[in-house]
Design a protein around this motif. Structure first.
Motif, PDB file in Angstrom:
ATOM      1  N   LYS A  38      -9.743 -46.523  15.766  1.00  0.00           N
ATOM      2  CA  LYS A  38      -9.088 -45.218  15.653  1.00  0.00           C
ATOM      3  C   LYS A  38      -9.216 -44.514  17.003  1.00  0.00           C
ATOM      4  O   LYS A  38     -10.287 -44.515  17.600  1.00  0.00           O
ATOM      5  CB  LYS A  38      -9.734 -44.392  14.546  1.00  0.00           C
ATOM      6  CG  LYS A  38      -9.632 -45.057  13.181  1.00  0.00           C
ATOM      7  CD  LYS A  38     -10.126 -44.193  12.046  1.00  0.00           C
ATOM      8  CE  LYS A  38     -11.593 -43.882  12.156  1.00  0.00           C
ATOM      9  NZ  LYS A  38     -12.090 -43.071  11.021  1.00  0.00           N
ATOM     10  N   TYR A  63      -6.008 -53.672  14.941  1.00  0.00           N
ATOM     11  CA  TYR A  63      -5.136 -52.504  14.833  1.00  0.00           C
ATOM     12  C   TYR A  63      -5.668 -51.379  15.715  1.00  0.00           C
ATOM     13  O   TYR A  63      -6.866 -51.106  15.708  1.00  0.00           O
ATOM     14  CB  TYR A  63      -5.085 -51.980  13.394  1.00  0.00           C
ATOM     15  CG  TYR A  63      -4.522 -52.954  12.396  1.00  0.00           C
ATOM     16  CD1 TYR A  63      -3.148 -53.058  12.201  1.00  0.00           C
ATOM     17  CD2 TYR A  63      -5.366 -53.759  11.634  1.00  0.00           C
ATOM     18  CE1 TYR A  63      -2.632 -53.952  11.271  1.00  0.00           C
ATOM     19  CE2 TYR A  63      -4.853 -54.655  10.711  1.00  0.00           C
ATOM     20  CZ  TYR A  63      -3.492 -54.743  10.533  1.00  0.00           C
ATOM     21  OH  TYR A  63      -2.984 -55.631   9.621  1.00  0.00           O
ATOM     22  N   VAL A  65      -4.864 -47.290  16.253  1.00  0.00           N
ATOM     23  CA  VAL A  65      -4.099 -46.218  15.620  1.00  0.00           C
ATOM     24  C   VAL A  65      -4.589 -44.849  16.067  1.00  0.00           C
ATOM     25  O   VAL A  65      -5.797 -44.599  16.116  1.00  0.00           O
ATOM     26  CB  VAL A  65      -4.126 -46.345  14.074  1.00  0.00           C
ATOM     27  CG1 VAL A  65      -5.526 -46.257  13.527  1.00  0.00           C
ATOM     28  CG2 VAL A  65      -3.211 -45.331  13.424  1.00  0.00           C
ATOM     29  N   THR A  67      -5.461 -41.227  15.475  1.00  0.00           N
ATOM     30  CA  THR A  67      -5.830 -40.495  14.256  1.00  0.00           C
ATOM     31  C   THR A  67      -6.158 -39.035  14.487  1.00  0.00           C
ATOM     32  O   THR A  67      -6.202 -38.268  13.542  1.00  0.00           O
ATOM     33  CB  THR A  67      -7.034 -41.156  13.563  1.00  0.00           C
ATOM     34  OG1 THR A  67      -8.138 -41.180  14.458  1.00  0.00           O
ATOM     35  CG2 THR A  67      -6.700 -42.569  13.117  1.00  0.00           C
ATOM     36  N   SER A  96       0.607 -46.392  17.151  1.00  0.00           N
ATOM     37  CA  SER A  96      -0.202 -47.521  16.693  1.00  0.00           C
ATOM     38  C   SER A  96       0.283 -48.820  17.324  1.00  0.00           C
ATOM     39  O   SER A  96       1.396 -48.901  17.848  1.00  0.00           O
ATOM     40  CB  SER A  96      -0.142 -47.639  15.164  1.00  0.00           C
ATOM     41  OG  SER A  96       1.195 -47.882  14.755  1.00  0.00           O
ATOM     42  N   SER A 113       4.313 -52.403  17.854  1.00  0.00           N
ATOM     43  CA  SER A 113       3.789 -51.126  18.327  1.00  0.00           C
ATOM     44  C   SER A 113       4.730 -50.029  17.850  1.00  0.00           C
ATOM     45  O   SER A 113       5.928 -50.249  17.703  1.00  0.00           O
ATOM     46  CB  SER A 113       3.633 -51.093  19.844  1.00  0.00           C
ATOM     47  OG  SER A 113       4.886 -51.206  20.479  1.00  0.00           O
TER      48      SER A 113
END
Length: 116
Positions: A38, A63, A65, A67, A96, A113
């Motif tokens: 994150k 992943y 991302v 946040t 992301s 992406s």
């Protein structure tokens, strides 16, 4: 062809753990020991983000991302250890990217992406 692991589910899948990297923390390397990183854009600083290949496993998914967006900083995903043709800039909530590690080329392959 290689046979691997599968997941079959009639419900949602929760990934076991995540890390959080903040732009206030400086340049960073995303851990490949957790599936989700994150990103908190909590300063105006632009930071380099590198994906590590140390102990990565063929087919492993990672992943990234966004946040938290409380400032205008960004993480710039470097091409080092990836198949990206150029750097990828993640800078707002919802940005992301998904990568898969390929042990034959020792790189993270960018599968998708999203930078609206």
């Amino acid at each position: 062809s290689k046979k691997g692991h599968t997941i079959q589910s009639n419900g949602s899948i929760a990934l076991a753990s995540a890390e959080e990297l903040k732009t206030t923390g400086g340049n960073a390397t995303a851990s490949n020991l957790v599936p989700v990183t994150k990103l908190a854009f909590n300063s105006t600083d632009n930071r380099t983000l590198t994906l590590s290949t140390t102990d990565a496993v063929d087919g492993q998914v990672k992943y990234l991302v966004g946040t938290v967006e409380s400032a205008s900083g960004q993480f710039i995903v470097q091409t080092t250890n990836t198949t990206l043709a150029s750097t990828l800039v993640l800078q707002t909530l919802g940005h992301s990217a998904m990568f898969m590690y390929d042990d034959e080329i020792d790189k993270w392959v960018c599968l998708s992406s999203h930078t609206p």
